[in-house]
Design a protein around this motif. Structure first.
Motif, PDB file in Angstrom:
ATOM      1  N   ASN A 140      46.347   8.439  -4.367  1.00 39.13           N
ATOM      2  CA  ASN A 140      47.373   9.050  -3.515  1.00 39.13           C
ATOM      3  C   ASN A 140      48.452   9.724  -4.346  1.00 39.13           C
ATOM      4  O   ASN A 140      48.891  10.834  -4.020  1.00 39.13           O
ATOM      5  CB  ASN A 140      48.016   7.988  -2.610  1.00 39.13           C
ATOM      6  CG  ASN A 140      47.157   7.701  -1.383  1.00 39.13           C
ATOM      7  OD1 ASN A 140      46.204   8.404  -1.101  1.00 39.13           O
ATOM      8  ND2 ASN A 140      47.514   6.639  -0.667  1.00 39.13           N
ATOM      9  N   HIS A 144      48.581  13.489  -3.609  1.00 40.29           N
ATOM     10  CA  HIS A 144      49.571  13.896  -2.606  1.00 40.29           C
ATOM     11  C   HIS A 144      50.970  14.134  -3.163  1.00 40.29           C
ATOM     12  O   HIS A 144      51.756  14.838  -2.550  1.00 40.29           O
ATOM     13  CB  HIS A 144      49.682  12.831  -1.506  1.00 40.29           C
ATOM     14  CG  HIS A 144      48.400  12.567  -0.782  1.00 40.29           C
ATOM     15  ND1 HIS A 144      47.674  13.564  -0.154  1.00 40.29           N
ATOM     16  CD2 HIS A 144      47.701  11.418  -0.574  1.00 40.29           C
ATOM     17  CE1 HIS A 144      46.589  13.040   0.402  1.00 40.29           C
ATOM     18  NE2 HIS A 144      46.573  11.737   0.156  1.00 40.29           N
ATOM     19  N   ASP A 171      55.553   7.181  -8.335  1.00 40.85           N
ATOM     20  CA  ASP A 171      55.536   8.599  -8.707  1.00 40.85           C
ATOM     21  C   ASP A 171      56.895   9.198  -8.378  1.00 40.85           C
ATOM     22  O   ASP A 171      57.640   8.646  -7.573  1.00 40.85           O
ATOM     23  CB  ASP A 171      54.404   9.330  -7.964  1.00 40.85           C
ATOM     24  CG  ASP A 171      54.622   9.395  -6.466  1.00 40.85           C
ATOM     25  OD1 ASP A 171      55.541  10.120  -6.030  1.00 40.85           O
ATOM     26  OD2 ASP A 171      53.880   8.722  -5.709  1.00 40.85           O
ATOM     27  N   GLY A 175      57.193  12.633  -2.138  1.00 39.76           N
ATOM     28  CA  GLY A 175      57.433  11.542  -1.183  1.00 39.76           C
ATOM     29  C   GLY A 175      56.568  11.694   0.056  1.00 39.76           C
ATOM     30  O   GLY A 175      56.004  12.766   0.304  1.00 39.76           O
ATOM     31  N   ARG A 176      56.460  10.620   0.828  1.00 41.62           N
ATOM     32  CA  ARG A 176      55.668  10.682   2.062  1.00 41.62           C
ATOM     33  C   ARG A 176      56.425  11.489   3.097  1.00 41.62           C
ATOM     34  O   ARG A 176      57.599  11.229   3.346  1.00 41.62           O
ATOM     35  CB  ARG A 176      55.425   9.262   2.600  1.00 41.62           C
ATOM     36  CG  ARG A 176      54.339   8.519   1.842  1.00 41.62           C
ATOM     37  CD  ARG A 176      54.089   7.166   2.479  1.00 41.62           C
ATOM     38  NE  ARG A 176      53.442   7.315   3.771  1.00 41.62           N
ATOM     39  CZ  ARG A 176      52.259   6.775   4.071  1.00 41.62           C
ATOM     40  NH1 ARG A 176      51.626   6.033   3.200  1.00 41.62           N
ATOM     41  NH2 ARG A 176      51.722   6.958   5.250  1.00 41.62           N
ATOM     42  N   CYS A 180      54.167  10.922   8.580  1.00 44.88           N
ATOM     43  CA  CYS A 180      52.792  11.259   8.196  1.00 44.88           C
ATOM     44  C   CYS A 180      51.862  10.093   8.544  1.00 44.88           C
ATOM     45  O   CYS A 180      52.232   8.920   8.416  1.00 44.88           O
ATOM     46  CB  CYS A 180      52.685  11.639   6.717  1.00 44.88           C
ATOM     47  SG  CYS A 180      52.681  10.249   5.596  1.00 44.88           S
ATOM     48  N   ALA A 181      50.696  10.453   9.035  1.00 46.44           N
ATOM     49  CA  ALA A 181      49.786   9.432   9.558  1.00 46.44           C
ATOM     50  C   ALA A 181      49.024   8.758   8.430  1.00 46.44           C
ATOM     51  O   ALA A 181      48.745   9.380   7.401  1.00 46.44           O
ATOM     52  CB  ALA A 181      48.809  10.082  10.525  1.00 46.44           C
ATOM     53  N   GLY A 183      45.794   7.407   6.636  1.00 42.88           N
ATOM     54  CA  GLY A 183      44.409   7.858   6.605  1.00 42.88           C
ATOM     55  C   GLY A 183      43.468   6.690   6.361  1.00 42.88           C
ATOM     56  O   GLY A 183      43.884   5.521   6.431  1.00 42.88           O
ATOM     57  N   SER A 186      44.550   4.042   3.699  1.00 44.13           N
ATOM     58  CA  SER A 186      45.442   2.954   4.117  1.00 44.13           C
ATOM     59  C   SER A 186      44.654   1.815   4.745  1.00 44.13           C
ATOM     60  O   SER A 186      44.985   0.636   4.545  1.00 44.13           O
ATOM     61  CB  SER A 186      46.480   3.475   5.107  1.00 44.13           C
ATOM     62  OG  SER A 186      47.242   4.491   4.502  1.00 44.13           O
TER      63      SER A 186
HETATM   64  N1  LIG Z   1      52.319   9.009  -3.363  1.00 44.10           N
HETATM   65  C1  LIG Z   1      52.375   9.777  -2.260  1.00 44.10           C
HETATM   66  N2  LIG Z   1      53.154  10.893  -2.237  1.00 44.10           N
HETATM   67  C2  LIG Z   1      53.226  11.672  -1.140  1.00 44.10           C
HETATM   68  N3  LIG Z   1      52.541  11.424   0.006  1.00 44.10           N
HETATM   69  C3  LIG Z   1      51.752  10.344   0.039  1.00 44.10           C
HETATM   70  C4  LIG Z   1      51.620   9.459  -1.075  1.00 44.10           C
HETATM   71  N4  LIG Z   1      50.762   8.466  -0.745  1.00 44.10           N
HETATM   72  C5  LIG Z   1      50.375   8.717   0.523  1.00 44.10           C
HETATM   73  N5  LIG Z   1      50.956   9.837   1.010  1.00 44.10           N
HETATM   74  C6  LIG Z   1      50.790  10.405   2.359  1.00 44.10           C
HETATM   75  O1  LIG Z   1      50.245   9.408   3.200  1.00 44.10           O
HETATM   76  C7  LIG Z   1      49.063   9.900   3.829  1.00 44.10           C
HETATM   77  C8  LIG Z   1      48.088   8.769   4.088  1.00 44.10           C
HETATM   78  O2  LIG Z   1      47.501   8.280   2.882  1.00 44.10           O
HETATM   79  P1  LIG Z   1      46.080   7.607   2.950  1.00 44.10           P
HETATM   80  O3  LIG Z   1      46.071   6.573   4.024  1.00 44.10           O
HETATM   81  O4  LIG Z   1      45.731   7.161   1.580  1.00 44.10           O
HETATM   82  O5  LIG Z   1      45.121   8.753   3.432  1.00 44.10           O
HETATM   83  P2  LIG Z   1      44.582  10.033   2.638  1.00 44.10           P
HETATM   84  O6  LIG Z   1      44.913   9.847   1.190  1.00 44.10           O
HETATM   85  O7  LIG Z   1      43.107   9.994   2.887  1.00 44.10           O
HETATM   86  O8  LIG Z   1      45.251  11.216   3.281  1.00 44.10           O
HETATM   87  C9  LIG Z   1      48.553  10.970   2.907  1.00 44.10           C
HETATM   88  O9  LIG Z   1      47.773  11.910   3.584  1.00 44.10           O
HETATM   89  C10 LIG Z   1      49.848  11.579   2.373  1.00 44.10           C
HETATM   90  O10 LIG Z   1      50.343  12.524   3.290  1.00 44.10           O
END
Ligand SMILES: Nc1ncnc2c1ncn2[C@@H]1O[C@H](COP(=O)(O)OP(=O)(O)O)[C@@H](O)[C@H]1O
Ligand SMILES: [Mg+2]
Length: 221
Positions: A140, A144, A171, A175-176, A180-181, A183, A186
């Motif tokens: 992630n 992301h 990191d 940021g999230r 955001c849902a 995936g 998780s």
């Molecule tokens: N370290 C991160 N930095 C930014 N966004 C993140 C981070 N970790 C997770 N996210 C957000 O959370 C969402 C869900 O993560 P996850 O459940 O792992 O699903 P996926 O990685 O398959 O999208 C990601 O799509 C992203 O938008």
């Protein structure tokens, strides 16, 4: 009919028999190790081929995720069998491999990994689920946190106290996004943490994301 009782074997014969048995066991272990490694490699190759042939972005992303998980398990396997003690799994050595592989695979020079690792061993039985949790979290951060053009740092620390292993992945990326849902990643983290009786907490690191994993050391370490 006369039969030699095992008790009547003299000392030298007995030692030779034990040595032969040990050699056979070691050879068998290497053989199984080889087969597991080849089979994991085979699964990874199939996933890679299928990923390359898939045009649909959603399906492609799902396959890429599965390839990454298989690779994490393959790394666990390699680590366990490189170890003298196949019963114990060193979390820090694994983290070093995992982060190196995952950041390296991006081919990006603007992502920097910083590792602060203390040797911590857990039982081999917990290796694969823990490795999969860490692969999701590091994946992630790599995928992301840093959109194209924005580089940054990923810090990973592994340590322990009397009762638990503590792993932190931080990191300093975007940021999230609010709302955001979750995936599939998780879901994988939740399921495996429950199995491991571990806790996984995600917080805002301002900037970026910090994930803390606490794994209790009781119950076979
Ligand atoms: N370290 C991160 N930095 C930014 N966004 C993140 C981070 N970790 C997770 N996210 C957000 O959370 C969402 C869900 O993560 P996850 O459940 O792992 O699903 P996926 O990685 O398959 O999208 C990601 O799509 C992203 O938008
Ligand atoms: Mg994910």
């Amino acid at each position: 009919m006369t039969e030699t009782s095992p008790l009547s074997i003299d000392g030298a014969d007995h030692t030779a028999a034990l040595e032969r048995a040990l050699e056979q066991k070691t050879a068998l272990l290497h053989e199984v190790d080889h087969r597991v490694k080849n089979n994991l490699q085979l699964i990874a190759s199939l996933l890679l081929l299928q990923t390359r042939r898939t045009a649909d972005p959603g399906a492609r992303e799902a396959l890429r995720g599965m390839l990454e998980r298989v690779n994490a398990v393959a790394t666990v396997h390699r680590r366990l069998f490189q170890n003298e003690d196949v019963q114990r799994f060193d979390v820090s050595e694994f983290v070093r491999d995992l982060v190196g592989d995952m950041v390296g695979a991006t081919g990006r020079e603007d992502l920097r990994a910083h590792l602060d690792l203390e040797p911590v061993a857990v039982s081999a039985a917990r290796a694969a689920p823990l490795a999969l949790v860490l692969s999701e979290v590091v994946g992630n951060a790599v995928r992301h946190a840093f959109p194209d053009g924005q580089g940054g740092d990923i810090h990973v620390t592994v340590g322990r106290d009397d009762s638990q292993v503590r792993i932190e992945i931080t990191d300093n990326g975007v940021g999230r996004a609010p709302g955001c849902a979750d995936g599939f990643g998780s879901t994988v983290i939740q399921l495996l943490c429950r199995q491991l009786k571990a806790t996984c907490l995600t917080e805002d690191a301002e900037p970026g994301v910090r994930v803390k994993v606490f794994l209790p050391l009781n119950g076979g370490g």
